[in-house]
Design an enzyme around this catalytic site. Structure first.
Site, PDB file in Angstrom:
ATOM      1  N   GLY A   8      -6.446  -3.134 -12.098  1.00  0.00           N
ATOM      2  CA  GLY A   8      -6.890  -4.443 -11.467  1.00  0.00           C
ATOM      3  C   GLY A   8      -6.393  -5.355 -11.609  1.00  0.00           C
ATOM      4  N   TYR A  67     -19.080  15.898  19.370  1.00  0.00           N
ATOM      5  CA  TYR A  67     -18.624  17.860  19.104  1.00  0.00           C
ATOM      6  C   TYR A  67     -17.469  19.075  19.939  1.00  0.00           C
ATOM      7  CZ  TYR A  67     -19.976  22.995  19.177  1.00  0.00           C
ATOM      8  OH  TYR A  67     -19.378  24.660  19.246  1.00  0.00           O
ATOM      9  N   CYS A  96       0.470  -1.319   0.364  1.00  0.00           N
ATOM     10  CA  CYS A  96       0.175   0.301  -0.139  1.00  0.00           C
ATOM     11  C   CYS A  96       1.154   1.463  -0.277  1.00  0.00           C
ATOM     12  CB  CYS A  96      -0.979  -0.053   1.251  1.00  0.00           C
ATOM     13  SG  CYS A  96      -1.238  -1.499   1.325  1.00  0.00           S
ATOM     14  N   SER A 108     -11.381 -26.439   0.356  1.00  0.00           N
ATOM     15  CA  SER A 108     -11.597 -27.939  -0.158  1.00  0.00           C
ATOM     16  C   SER A 108     -11.174 -28.787   0.412  1.00  0.00           C
ATOM     17  CB  SER A 108     -12.426 -28.165  -1.328  1.00  0.00           C
ATOM     18  OG  SER A 108     -10.975 -27.718  -2.213  1.00  0.00           O
TER      19      SER A 108
HETATM   20  C1  FAD Z   1       0.132  -0.092  -5.215  1.00  0.00           C
HETATM   21  C2  FAD Z   1      -1.258  -0.855  -4.412  1.00  0.00           C
HETATM   22  C3  FAD Z   1      -1.644   0.021  -3.198  1.00  0.00           C
HETATM   23  C4  FAD Z   1      -2.358  -0.768  -1.960  1.00  0.00           C
HETATM   24  N1  FAD Z   1      -3.339   0.433  -1.282  1.00  0.00           N
HETATM   25  C5  FAD Z   1      -3.782  -0.702  -0.427  1.00  0.00           C
HETATM   26  C6  FAD Z   1      -4.531   0.624   0.290  1.00  0.00           C
HETATM   27  O1  FAD Z   1      -4.177   1.394   0.698  1.00  0.00           O
HETATM   28  N2  FAD Z   1      -5.482  -0.495   1.275  1.00  0.00           N
HETATM   29  C7  FAD Z   1      -5.578  -1.883   1.563  1.00  0.00           C
HETATM   30  O2  FAD Z   1      -6.099  -2.217   2.030  1.00  0.00           O
HETATM   31  N3  FAD Z   1      -5.198  -2.217   0.496  1.00  0.00           N
HETATM   32  C8  FAD Z   1      -4.397  -2.035  -0.316  1.00  0.00           C
HETATM   33  N4  FAD Z   1      -3.486  -2.853  -1.353  1.00  0.00           N
HETATM   34  C9  FAD Z   1      -4.119  -4.310  -1.581  1.00  0.00           C
HETATM   35  C10 FAD Z   1      -3.204  -4.832  -0.598  1.00  0.00           C
HETATM   36  O3  FAD Z   1      -1.836  -4.075  -0.712  1.00  0.00           O
HETATM   37  C11 FAD Z   1      -3.060  -6.420  -0.645  1.00  0.00           C
HETATM   38  O4  FAD Z   1      -4.794  -6.341  -0.557  1.00  0.00           O
HETATM   39  C12 FAD Z   1      -2.103  -7.351   0.115  1.00  0.00           C
HETATM   40  O5  FAD Z   1      -1.238  -7.191   0.032  1.00  0.00           O
HETATM   41  C13 FAD Z   1      -2.533  -8.444  -0.201  1.00  0.00           C
HETATM   42  O6  FAD Z   1      -2.067  -9.043   0.648  1.00  0.00           O
HETATM   43  P1  FAD Z   1      -1.694 -10.927   0.485  1.00  0.00           P
HETATM   44  O7  FAD Z   1      -0.767 -11.342   1.381  1.00  0.00           O
HETATM   45  O8  FAD Z   1      -2.455 -11.810   0.296  1.00  0.00           O
HETATM   46  O9  FAD Z   1      -1.392 -10.692  -1.270  1.00  0.00           O
HETATM   47  P2  FAD Z   1       0.122 -10.071  -1.830  1.00  0.00           P
HETATM   48  O10 FAD Z   1       0.288  -8.787  -0.739  1.00  0.00           O
HETATM   49  O11 FAD Z   1      -0.058 -10.252  -2.861  1.00  0.00           O
HETATM   50  O12 FAD Z   1       1.097 -11.321  -1.244  1.00  0.00           O
HETATM   51  C14 FAD Z   1       1.457 -12.421  -2.006  1.00  0.00           C
HETATM   52  C15 FAD Z   1       2.750 -12.570  -1.557  1.00  0.00           C
HETATM   53  O13 FAD Z   1       2.929 -14.583  -2.223  1.00  0.00           O
HETATM   54  C16 FAD Z   1       4.040 -14.426  -3.285  1.00  0.00           C
HETATM   55  N5  FAD Z   1       4.040 -15.605  -3.836  1.00  0.00           N
HETATM   56  C17 FAD Z   1       2.584 -15.996  -4.678  1.00  0.00           C
HETATM   57  N6  FAD Z   1       2.969 -16.697  -5.223  1.00  0.00           N
HETATM   58  C18 FAD Z   1       4.379 -17.389  -4.644  1.00  0.00           C
HETATM   59  C19 FAD Z   1       4.273 -18.703  -5.163  1.00  0.00           C
HETATM   60  N7  FAD Z   1       4.428 -19.543  -5.550  1.00  0.00           N
HETATM   61  N8  FAD Z   1       5.588 -19.308  -3.902  1.00  0.00           N
HETATM   62  C20 FAD Z   1       6.216 -18.250  -3.179  1.00  0.00           C
HETATM   63  N9  FAD Z   1       6.048 -17.458  -3.433  1.00  0.00           N
HETATM   64  C21 FAD Z   1       4.963 -17.137  -4.217  1.00  0.00           C
HETATM   65  C22 FAD Z   1       4.385 -13.678  -4.192  1.00  0.00           C
HETATM   66  O14 FAD Z   1       5.389 -12.726  -4.589  1.00  0.00           O
HETATM   67  C23 FAD Z   1       3.605 -12.671  -2.502  1.00  0.00           C
HETATM   68  O15 FAD Z   1       4.440 -11.228  -2.178  1.00  0.00           O
HETATM   69  C24 FAD Z   1      -2.490  -2.002  -2.468  1.00  0.00           C
HETATM   70  C25 FAD Z   1      -1.992  -2.673  -3.238  1.00  0.00           C
HETATM   71  C26 FAD Z   1      -0.882  -2.051  -4.604  1.00  0.00           C
HETATM   72  C27 FAD Z   1      -0.407  -3.107  -4.771  1.00  0.00           C
END
Ligand code: FAD
Length: 468
Positions: free
Chosen positions: A258, A440, A44, A288
């Site tokens: 997206g 307030y 983020c 599942s």
């Molecule tokens: C620029 C940006 C701004 C954002 N701003 C906000 C915000 O202001 N507020 C908010 O709530 N959310 C925001 N988000 C969304 C938020 O960052 C994500 O919802 C959050 O990072 C999700 O976390 P996650 O751990 O599910 O997935 P991710 O952050 O996508 O992490 C998943 C990780 O798994 C790793 N991975 C994937 N496949 C494999 C594999 N096969 N083997 C090993 N590692 C693997 C990836 O490299 C990655 O590091 C933003 C996202 C971005 C990109």
């Protein structure tokens, strides 16, 4: 032998799961595999790193792999990709991205937290050098380097909240930005007047905004930037052509069209998938397969109001779901109730927040929904520095049940939308919101908070319907 837990993905969801499980059950043998070069990074914060507000990539990182291993007792590998899951033998295959070495690791329990990946729209030229996506720290480093190389003009494809944050940050870095959104307006789930106001705000700061416009082609010139030496260059970006035939010159293109859940591993392992290919989990984040939990941007969620499946990937949700997955992998029976999709963002001095259903979504879900919009100063009118807050409430006309809230204005809008998120979670009506005992003091809020004004306005529409 101690129970073995493997976590795939080392950021918000994955590390929350690993840390929680270890705290609850220290004897668990936990391993975390992360394919990028960083763990525990705040994606983020990436727009602000690109824009220069945050100096070093390390500043975005909360915990290093060394700390995980040495202080938290959770061996964590970066640049190690899990390439397959063998559910029958309960193993994962891991490839070191530096050496190419493959290894097999056994698990008793597995947490998949592979997140999401940017959507790559099928636009001719999308493979060119100078086309950027922003998802992880490496993406941020590449984009920031380009910004620093005296780039003067940029195109952003996509007017979602990441596209808007980057439009701000690139503009503040002295870059001439053109933003192209194929939908008729920016952040289309918002009240139309809010979308218009955001667009006007961007344009007043020098950003050129196209809405209802696609990208026909990314234009290139032959050459090599050497950013990704492993790839054969298909040319360097020189601009793009819109669906309307306009040519826009640009030194680079940023695609923020997206994300989609990164679930290729889960799919290949035969786990049940749902909306947009996200992993289907129960309210304990179990997939599942009873030995496998999943959390974060890779899973399908439940919309709190409709009870229906949805996909709203946010950092807030990923952290909470990770914690639940970790608790349950450690033997608890915790549940994750669902999401409202509460979000906030900032575009220059304008703050925008929303929670719950939009009017369109509420109607689509079968509610007899209406909305009402008010404008009210965020502090006593005589106190210097006040700014207008605009609030839109979405509610059921017959019952007055609050279904959604959107706001725009000063920083204080985030707190107001949080209050309304709490009201929606509790199933409150606009009448009940109107009766809330809110704070307030002249420097902080007017005697009738914008929330109360919005609720009393909304109430008129409910009452009108009741009198008919
Ligand atoms: C620029 C940006 C701004 C954002 N701003 C906000 C915000 O202001 N507020 C908010 O709530 N959310 C925001 N988000 C969304 C938020 O960052 C994500 O919802 C959050 O990072 C999700 O976390 P996650 O751990 O599910 O997935 P991710 O952050 O996508 O992490 C998943 C990780 O798994 C790793 N991975 C994937 N496949 C494999 C594999 N096969 N083997 C090993 N590692 C693997 C990836 O490299 C990655 O590091 C933003 C996202 C971005 C990109």
């Amino acid at each position: 032998m101690a129970e073995r837990l493997i976590v795939i993905g080392g950021t918000a969801a994955g590390l929350s799961a690993a840390s929680k499980a270890k705290r609850l059950k220290p004897e668990l043998e936990i391993k975390v595999f992360e394919k990028s070069g960083y763990i525990s990074y705040g994606a983020c914060g990436l727009p602000y790193f690109v824009g220069g507000l945050i100096d070093k990539p390390e500043d975005l990182v909360a915990v290093s792999a060394d700390t995980m291993r040495n202080k938290r007792g959770i061996p964590t590998w970066i640049r190690h990709e899990v390439t397959s899951i063998d559910r029958e033998n309960k193993t994962v295959k891991v490839t070191s991205l530096d050496t190419g070495e493959e290894s097999i690791h056994e698990y008793d329990k597995l947490v998949i937290a592979t997140g999401a990946a940017p959507i790559v729209p099928p636009i001719p030229g999308i493979e060119a050098e100078g086309v950027y996506f922003l998802r992880n720290v490496e993406d941020g480093i590449r984009l920031k380097a380009r910004v620093g190389q005296a780039a003067k003009r940029a195109c952003i494809i996509g007017g979602g909240f990441i596209g808007l944050e980057l439009a701000e940050e690139l503009t503040l870095s002295g870059i001439q930005v053109t933003l192209v959104e194929q939908l008729p307006r920016l952040l289309p789930f918002l009240e139309p007047a809010f979308s218009k106001s955001i667009q006007e705000n961007l344009e007043s700061r020098g950003v050129t905004v196209y809405t209802g416009t696609g990208v026909r082609e990314i234009l290139t010139v032959p050459g090599v930037l050497q950013e990704t030496p492993e790839k054969t260059s298909t040319g360097i970006v020189r601009g793009m052509m819109t669906s309307g035939g306009d040519t826009i010159d640009a030194d680079f293109v940023l695609v923020s069209a997206g994300v989609r859940p990164a679930t290729a591993l889960a799919e290949a392992a035969g786990l049940k998938l749902g909306i947009k290919g996200a992993i289907v989990v129960d309210d304990g984040m179990q997939t599942s397969d009873p030995s496998i939990w999943a959390c974060g941007d890779c899973v399908q969620m439940r919309q709190l109001i409709t009870g229906k499946p949805c996909y709203i990937p946010l950092g807030t949700t990923a952290n909470k779901q990770g914690r639940i997955a970790g608790e349950n992998a450690a033997g608890l029976h915790s549940t994750f109730k669902g999401v409202l999709g509460s979000m906030v963002t900032k575009v220059f001095e304008q703050y925008i927040a929303s929670t719950g259903l939009s009017l369109e979504q509420a109607k689509g879900a079968g509610f007899d929904a209406v909305s009402s919009v008010i404008t009210k100063m965020d502090r006593a009118s005589y106190y210097p520095g006040g700014r207008d807050n605009e609030l839109c409430l979405i509610f059921d006309k017959g019952t007055g049940r609050l279904l959604g809230a959107q706001g725009m204005g000063s920083e204080s809008i985030a707190g107001r939308i949080n209050t309304l998120a709490a009201a929606i979670t509790c199933g409150m009506t606009v009448e009940e919101v109107n009766e809330l005992d809110l704070v307030y003091a002249p420097p902080v809020a007017p005697v009738y908070d914008p929330i109360l004004i919005a609720a009393s306005q909304a109430l008129k529409k409910v009452e009108r319907q009741e009198k008919e």
